[in-house]
Write a protein that holds these residues in place. Sequence first.
Motif, PDB file in Angstrom:
ATOM      1  N   GLY A  11       0.818  -1.214   0.000  1.00 50.46           N
ATOM      2  CA  GLY A  11       0.000   0.000   0.000  1.00 50.46           C
ATOM      3  C   GLY A  11       0.848   1.259   0.000  1.00 50.46           C
ATOM      4  N   PHE A  12       1.898   1.240   0.805  1.00 45.40           N
ATOM      5  CA  PHE A  12       2.821   2.378   0.848  1.00 45.40           C
ATOM      6  C   PHE A  12       3.477   2.580  -0.515  1.00 45.40           C
ATOM      7  CE2 PHE A  12       7.016   4.212   1.400  1.00 45.40           C
ATOM      8  CZ  PHE A  12       6.745   5.320   2.189  1.00 45.40           C
ATOM      9  N   ALA A  13       3.927   1.486  -1.138  1.00 45.38           N
ATOM     10  CA  ALA A  13       4.602   1.570  -2.438  1.00 45.38           C
ATOM     11  C   ALA A  13       3.654   2.087  -3.513  1.00 45.38           C
ATOM     12  CB  ALA A  13       5.171   0.211  -2.826  1.00 45.38           C
ATOM     13  N   ILE A  14       2.409   1.630  -3.494  1.00 45.71           N
ATOM     14  CA  ILE A  14       1.422   2.103  -4.480  1.00 45.71           C
ATOM     15  C   ILE A  14       1.153   3.589  -4.270  1.00 45.71           C
ATOM     16  CG2 ILE A  14      -1.018   1.963  -5.136  1.00 45.71           C
ATOM     17  CD1 ILE A  14      -0.758  -1.107  -4.685  1.00 45.71           C
ATOM     18  N   GLY A  15       0.998   3.999  -3.010  1.00 43.11           N
ATOM     19  CA  GLY A  15       0.797   5.418  -2.722  1.00 43.11           C
ATOM     20  C   GLY A  15       1.961   6.267  -3.189  1.00 43.11           C
ATOM     21  N   LEU A  16       3.166   5.792  -2.952  1.00 40.62           N
ATOM     22  CA  LEU A  16       4.363   6.510  -3.383  1.00 40.62           C
ATOM     23  C   LEU A  16       4.419   6.616  -4.903  1.00 40.62           C
ATOM     24  CD1 LEU A  16       7.076   7.862  -2.724  1.00 40.62           C
ATOM     25  CD2 LEU A  16       8.104   5.574  -2.753  1.00 40.62           C
ATOM     26  N   MET A  17       4.114   5.513  -5.580  1.00 47.73           N
ATOM     27  CA  MET A  17       4.131   5.526  -7.048  1.00 47.73           C
ATOM     28  C   MET A  17       3.053   6.462  -7.606  1.00 47.73           C
ATOM     29  SD  MET A  17       6.679   3.827  -8.042  1.00 47.73           S
ATOM     30  CE  MET A  17       6.319   3.834  -9.782  1.00 47.73           C
ATOM     31  N   ALA A  18       1.879   6.479  -6.996  1.00 48.03           N
ATOM     32  CA  ALA A  18       0.816   7.392  -7.434  1.00 48.03           C
ATOM     33  C   ALA A  18       1.267   8.841  -7.268  1.00 48.03           C
ATOM     34  CB  ALA A  18      -0.465   7.131  -6.645  1.00 48.03           C
ATOM     35  N   GLN A  59      -1.602  -9.976 -13.939  1.00 46.08           N
ATOM     36  CA  GLN A  59      -1.924 -10.796 -12.772  1.00 46.08           C
ATOM     37  C   GLN A  59      -1.290 -10.221 -11.507  1.00 46.08           C
ATOM     38  OE1 GLN A  59      -4.110 -13.358 -12.765  1.00 46.08           O
ATOM     39  NE2 GLN A  59      -4.453 -12.685 -14.867  1.00 46.08           N
ATOM     40  N   ASN A  60      -0.142  -9.589 -11.657  1.00 45.02           N
ATOM     41  CA  ASN A  60       0.533  -8.968 -10.519  1.00 45.02           C
ATOM     42  C   ASN A  60      -0.264  -7.730 -10.114  1.00 45.02           C
ATOM     43  OD1 ASN A  60       2.328  -7.025  -9.170  1.00 45.02           O
ATOM     44  ND2 ASN A  60       3.906  -8.581  -9.507  1.00 45.02           N
ATOM     45  N   GLN A  61      -0.804  -7.749  -8.908  1.00 45.69           N
ATOM     46  CA  GLN A  61      -1.675  -6.667  -8.458  1.00 45.69           C
ATOM     47  C   GLN A  61      -0.956  -5.328  -8.425  1.00 45.69           C
ATOM     48  OE1 GLN A  61      -3.588  -7.340  -4.706  1.00 45.69           O
ATOM     49  NE2 GLN A  61      -4.767  -5.468  -4.820  1.00 45.69           N
ATOM     50  N   PHE A  62       0.294  -5.314  -7.988  1.00 47.00           N
ATOM     51  CA  PHE A  62       1.051  -4.061  -7.914  1.00 47.00           C
ATOM     52  C   PHE A  62       1.171  -3.423  -9.295  1.00 47.00           C
ATOM     53  CE2 PHE A  62       4.979  -1.581  -7.955  1.00 47.00           C
ATOM     54  CZ  PHE A  62       4.758  -0.727  -6.884  1.00 47.00           C
ATOM     55  N   VAL A  63       1.566  -4.213 -10.281  1.00 45.30           N
ATOM     56  CA  VAL A  63       1.730  -3.707 -11.649  1.00 45.30           C
ATOM     57  C   VAL A  63       0.382  -3.255 -12.203  1.00 45.30           C
ATOM     58  CG1 VAL A  63       2.437  -4.305 -13.997  1.00 45.30           C
ATOM     59  CG2 VAL A  63       3.782  -5.108 -12.053  1.00 45.30           C
ATOM     60  N   SER A  64      -0.650  -4.033 -11.957  1.00 45.62           N
ATOM     61  CA  SER A  64      -1.988  -3.687 -12.428  1.00 45.62           C
ATOM     62  C   SER A  64      -2.432  -2.340 -11.866  1.00 45.62           C
ATOM     63  CB  SER A  64      -2.975  -4.784 -12.026  1.00 45.62           C
ATOM     64  OG  SER A  64      -4.281  -4.427 -12.405  1.00 45.62           O
ATOM     65  N   VAL A  65      -2.229  -2.137 -10.578  1.00 48.14           N
ATOM     66  CA  VAL A  65      -2.635  -0.883  -9.942  1.00 48.14           C
ATOM     67  C   VAL A  65      -1.826   0.285 -10.484  1.00 48.14           C
ATOM     68  CG1 VAL A  65      -2.683   0.377  -7.749  1.00 48.14           C
ATOM     69  CG2 VAL A  65      -3.517  -1.961  -7.855  1.00 48.14           C
ATOM     70  N   ILE A  66      -0.537   0.103 -10.658  1.00 47.01           N
ATOM     71  CA  ILE A  66       0.313   1.182 -11.179  1.00 47.01           C
ATOM     72  C   ILE A  66      -0.117   1.558 -12.599  1.00 47.01           C
ATOM     73  CG2 ILE A  66       2.677   1.832 -11.838  1.00 47.01           C
ATOM     74  CD1 ILE A  66       2.024   1.784  -8.762  1.00 47.01           C
ATOM     75  N   PHE A  67      -0.409   0.563 -13.433  1.00 39.54           N
ATOM     76  CA  PHE A  67      -0.880   0.859 -14.787  1.00 39.54           C
ATOM     77  C   PHE A  67      -2.235   1.570 -14.737  1.00 39.54           C
ATOM     78  CE2 PHE A  67       1.511  -1.184 -18.384  1.00 39.54           C
ATOM     79  CZ  PHE A  67       2.682  -1.355 -17.677  1.00 39.54           C
ATOM     80  N   GLY A  68      -3.098   1.173 -13.808  1.00 42.72           N
ATOM     81  CA  GLY A  68      -4.381   1.849 -13.655  1.00 42.72           C
ATOM     82  C   GLY A  68      -4.204   3.296 -13.227  1.00 42.72           C
ATOM     83  N   VAL A  69      -3.338   3.520 -12.261  1.00 42.33           N
ATOM     84  CA  VAL A  69      -3.056   4.886 -11.799  1.00 42.33           C
ATOM     85  C   VAL A  69      -2.472   5.708 -12.947  1.00 42.33           C
ATOM     86  CG1 VAL A  69      -1.576   6.273 -10.277  1.00 42.33           C
ATOM     87  CG2 VAL A  69      -2.795   4.289  -9.370  1.00 42.33           C
TER      88      VAL A  69
END
Length: 103
Positions: A11-18, A59-69
């Motif tokens: 969650g922290f990494a996704i927030g940072l990437m966003a 399939q990788n949730q992290f990559v999917s979320v980053i691409f969505g963001v």
Amino acid sequence: MPNWSDFNIEGFAIGLMAFIIIGVFHPIVIKVEYHFGKKAWPVFLFSGVVFAILSLFFQNQFVSVIFGVLGFALFWSTLELFKQHQRVLKGQAKKNPNRSYDE
């Protein structure tokens, strides 16, 4: 002292990437409007569609979320390009002296 393996940092990494993605697109929109004007909006919109659709296939949730963001940041940048153009016309942002401006 907690063990680092006890933390879920995704969650922290996704927030940072966003945060980084949004921060990177702010100056990109300004530069694109300065050099090309609002006529570059299809590039942002098309890229946003591509990244949003690509996010569905990872399939990788992290990559999917980053691409969505990234996709939705590009959608937002499409709108911001028009807002930046209005700011330039109002004198609130720098005009490119080598370009003509339309309303």
